[in-house]
Enzyme design. Structure first.
Site, PDB file in Angstrom:
ATOM      1  N   LEU A   1       0.732  -1.373   0.067  1.00  0.00           N
ATOM      2  CA  LEU A   1       0.023  -0.101   0.159  1.00  0.00           C
ATOM      3  C   LEU A   1       0.908   1.212   0.061  1.00  0.00           C
ATOM      4  O   LEU A   1       0.276   2.250   0.008  1.00  0.00           O
ATOM      5  CB  LEU A   1      -1.022   0.038   1.075  1.00  0.00           C
ATOM      6  CG  LEU A   1      -1.718  -1.206   1.465  1.00  0.00           C
ATOM      7  CD1 LEU A   1      -2.466  -0.991   2.638  1.00  0.00           C
ATOM      8  CD2 LEU A   1      -2.650  -1.395   0.186  1.00  0.00           C
TER       9      LEU A   1
ATOM     10  N   TYR B   1       2.359  10.639 -12.122  1.00  0.00           N
ATOM     11  CA  TYR B   1       1.873   9.878 -11.179  1.00  0.00           C
ATOM     12  C   TYR B   1       1.211   8.705 -11.780  1.00  0.00           C
ATOM     13  O   TYR B   1       1.627   7.590 -11.436  1.00  0.00           O
ATOM     14  CB  TYR B   1       0.572  10.625 -10.201  1.00  0.00           C
ATOM     15  CG  TYR B   1       0.240   9.607  -9.386  1.00  0.00           C
ATOM     16  CD1 TYR B   1       0.890   9.128  -8.392  1.00  0.00           C
ATOM     17  CD2 TYR B   1      -1.195   9.316  -9.289  1.00  0.00           C
ATOM     18  CE1 TYR B   1       0.117   8.524  -7.323  1.00  0.00           C
ATOM     19  CE2 TYR B   1      -1.818   8.439  -8.223  1.00  0.00           C
ATOM     20  CZ  TYR B   1      -0.910   8.119  -7.406  1.00  0.00           C
ATOM     21  OH  TYR B   1      -1.650   7.285  -6.332  1.00  0.00           O
TER      22      TYR B   1
ATOM     23  N   LYS C   1       2.461   4.748 -11.677  1.00  0.00           N
ATOM     24  CA  LYS C   1       1.778   3.536 -10.935  1.00  0.00           C
ATOM     25  C   LYS C   1       1.459   2.530 -12.036  1.00  0.00           C
ATOM     26  O   LYS C   1       1.372   1.410 -11.699  1.00  0.00           O
ATOM     27  CB  LYS C   1       0.174   3.964 -10.514  1.00  0.00           C
ATOM     28  CG  LYS C   1       0.282   5.069  -9.447  1.00  0.00           C
ATOM     29  CD  LYS C   1       0.759   4.774  -8.231  1.00  0.00           C
ATOM     30  CE  LYS C   1      -0.045   3.786  -7.592  1.00  0.00           C
ATOM     31  NZ  LYS C   1       0.455   3.433  -6.111  1.00  0.00           N
TER      32      LYS C   1
ATOM     33  N   ASN D   1     -11.164   7.477  -6.038  1.00  0.00           N
ATOM     34  CA  ASN D   1     -11.100   8.382  -4.972  1.00  0.00           C
ATOM     35  C   ASN D   1     -11.678   7.474  -3.669  1.00  0.00           C
ATOM     36  O   ASN D   1     -12.926   7.163  -3.692  1.00  0.00           O
ATOM     37  CB  ASN D   1     -11.700   9.599  -4.928  1.00  0.00           C
ATOM     38  CG  ASN D   1     -11.260  10.538  -6.103  1.00  0.00           C
ATOM     39  OD1 ASN D   1     -10.379  11.310  -5.956  1.00  0.00           O
ATOM     40  ND2 ASN D   1     -12.081  10.146  -7.300  1.00  0.00           N
TER      41      ASN D   1
ATOM     42  N   PRO E   1     -43.760  15.968  39.001  1.00  0.00           N
ATOM     43  CA  PRO E   1     -44.533  15.400  39.724  1.00  0.00           C
ATOM     44  C   PRO E   1     -46.094  15.890  39.843  1.00  0.00           C
ATOM     45  O   PRO E   1     -46.200  17.119  40.079  1.00  0.00           O
ATOM     46  CB  PRO E   1     -44.150  15.265  41.135  1.00  0.00           C
ATOM     47  CG  PRO E   1     -42.710  15.258  40.932  1.00  0.00           C
ATOM     48  CD  PRO E   1     -42.437  16.405  39.857  1.00  0.00           C
ATOM     49  N   GLY E   2     -47.167  15.231  39.716  1.00  0.00           N
ATOM     50  CA  GLY E   2     -48.531  15.664  39.674  1.00  0.00           C
ATOM     51  C   GLY E   2     -48.873  16.210  38.392  1.00  0.00           C
ATOM     52  O   GLY E   2     -49.973  16.579  38.226  1.00  0.00           O
TER      53      GLY E   2
END
Length: 369
Positions: free
Chosen positions: A53, A103, A107, A132, A281-282
Site C-alpha cells: 500500500l 503519477y 503507478k 477516490n 410530579p403531579g
C-alpha cells in the site's frame, strides 16, 4: 498468518490494520518510511501475504513519483525473490494508471513490474486500481477532496470547488478493507489482470458539497439525513469523524415551563420526529387529539399513566407505565389522550411522532380526556 503491510502509516493501511486486528489477525508486519530497511528483508522472508500500500502521491518534485512508486515496488519484488517467497501480493494502484501524467505513469510501471513478476514466478498478484477513497483517518488538505471538505466545513473554513459538475467515482474505506480481506482469504473480485472494489459511487462535486453542508446544518435543524441512501450514510459517518474534538456535542432548545420541559431531539425527512418530554410530579400533559398525526410514548424514568378516550365515547382507557418495565404505547388517531406523572420525581418520556411539527398545520385539537 504473517501479513506484511507496506505504507502502514497511511490512510488505507491504518483502517486495514484495525480491521485485521478486529478479525483476530495478530502477526502484522508493518513497514513504512520510518522502518529500518533490514526489517524489510526479514519481513519478506517470513510473510505469507503482502499488502503493498506504500507509494508517493504528493512529492516535492515529480521525479519522486517513479522512485517512490516503481522504485519501492521493484525493491519489494527483489527482496521476495531473494528469499524465494512466492506469497500473494496485493497492490493498491490508482485509476490514474490509465492516464499520461507522472503519477499515473509511475503507478502503471509498478503494475507492470508486478504482473511480470507474477508471470515469471507464478506468484498471485492482485492489482486494485482504486478511484477516490474516502472515510475516517484520511489526511485533509492533502490529496482527498472529501477529507478536505469535511475538515474545512466542520470548522467554517473556506473550500474551493472549481467545477461543481465534475463527476467523482468514490469508494468507501470500509468497502475497500472488506474487499482486501476477502482477497486475503482467496476471494478477490478479479477480472483479467485487474481487481475492483465491488461497491462504487458516482456523484458530482456539487452534490458532495451540498450534502456535507447539510450535515453541518443538521445539528442546528435537529435533523438527520436519509440513511437509506448508501452514499449519504457513508459520507455522514465520514463527516462526523472530522468534527473538532471540542465540538462533539451541541445544544438543544428546551421549551421549559412550570410543568417541566419539551425538547425536540431528532427530525428525519421520512421517519418523523423524536422528542424528550419531562413532566414534574403531579403534572398532566396532553388532553388533545389528532386527525392523522400519530405518536409513540416510552417512559424511561419515573412512573405515570397514559389515558385515552375515543371521541363521542365516555369510556376512558388507562395504561400505567414506569421505568421498571419499558414498553411503548401507541397513540392512535381519533382518541384524545393525556399523560400524568404519578411519581415523586420527574417523569421522562421519549416521544415519537410520524411527522415534523408544523405550526401552520399542527393537527392538534384540545379536548379533555
Amino acid at each position: 498468518m504473517r501479513i506484511l503491510i507496506t505504507g502502514s502509516k497511511g490512510f488505507i493501511a491504518k483502517n486495514l490494520i484495525a480491521e485485521l486486528a478486529n478479525q483476530g489477525y495478530q502477526d502484522i508486519l508493518e513497514y513504512n518510511r520510518d522502518t529500518d530497511d533490514s526489517l524489510l528483508d526479514e519481513y519478506c522472508k517470513d510473510a505469507d501475504f503482502v499488502f503493498h500500500l506504500a507509494g508517493i502521491n504528493r512529492p516535492k518534485d515529480t521525479s519522486e513519483f517513479m522512485d517512490g512508486n516503481y522504485g519501492l515496488t521493484s525493491k519489494l519484488i527483489e527482496v521476495l525473490k531473494k528469499h524465494n517467497n512466492k506469497c500473494p501480493v496485493l497492490v493498491s494502484s490508482s485509476t490514474q494508471a490509465e492516464l499520461d501524467n507522472p503519477y499515473g505513469i509511475s503507478k502503471k510501471a509498478s503494475e507492470d513490474i508486478l504482473l511480470n513478476y507474477s508471470k515469471n514466478t507464478g506468484t498471485s498478484v492482485l492489482v486494485y486500481r482504486l478511484p477516490n477513497v474516502f472515510g475516517k483517518w484520511c489526511k485533509p488538505n492533502y490529496n482527498s477532496a472529501i477529507a478536505t471538505f469535511c475538515h474545512n466545513i466542520a470548522r467554517n473554513l473556506r473550500i474551493t470547488v472549481n467545477d461543481p459538475s465534475v463527476v467523482m467515482k468514490l469508494v468507501y474505506i470500509d468497502d475497500v478493507v472488506e474487499e482486501f480481506i476477502n482477497a486475503l482469504n482467496g476471494f478477490s473480485n478479479k477480472s483479467d489482470n485487474l481487481c475492483e472494489i465491488p461497491v462504487t459511487h458516482n456523484v458530482t462535486l456539487g452534490e458532495i458539497v451540498e450534502l456535507i453542508y447539510s450535515f453541518k446544518n443538521s445539528r442546528i435543524e435537529r435533523s438527520v439525513p436519509d440513511m437509506s441512501n448508501d452514499l449519504t450514510k457513508k459520507l455522514y459517518s465520514t463527516y462526523l469523524s472530522y468534527l473538532p474534538e471540542d465540538q462533539f456535542s451541541y445544544d438543544l432548545k428546551m421549551n421549559i415551563d412550570q410543568r417541566g420541559s419539551f425538547t425536540e431531539f431528532i427530525k428525519t425527512p421520512d421517519r418523523g420526529q423524536v422528542s424528550i418530554n419531562i413532566s414534574k410530579p403531579g403534572i398532566t400533559k396532553g388532553n388533545h387529539w389528532h386527525h392523522t398525526k400519530n405518536e409513540k410514548f416510552l417512559v424511561v424514568s419515573g412512573q405515570g399513566v397514559i389515558r385515552f378516550r375515543k371521541l363521542n365515547s365516555n369510556d376512558i382507557i388507562e395504561y400505567f407505565v414506569s421505568e421498571d418495565r419499558l414498553e411503548v404505547v401507541d397513540i392512535p388517531i381519533g382518541f384524545t389522550h393525556n399523560i400524568e406523572n404519578l411519581g415523586e420525581k420527574d417523569m421522562v418520556t421519549i416521544m415519537w411522532a410520524n411527522e415534523y411539527f408544523n405550526p401552520k398545520k399542527p393537527d392538534t385539537y384540545n379536548l379533555e380526556v
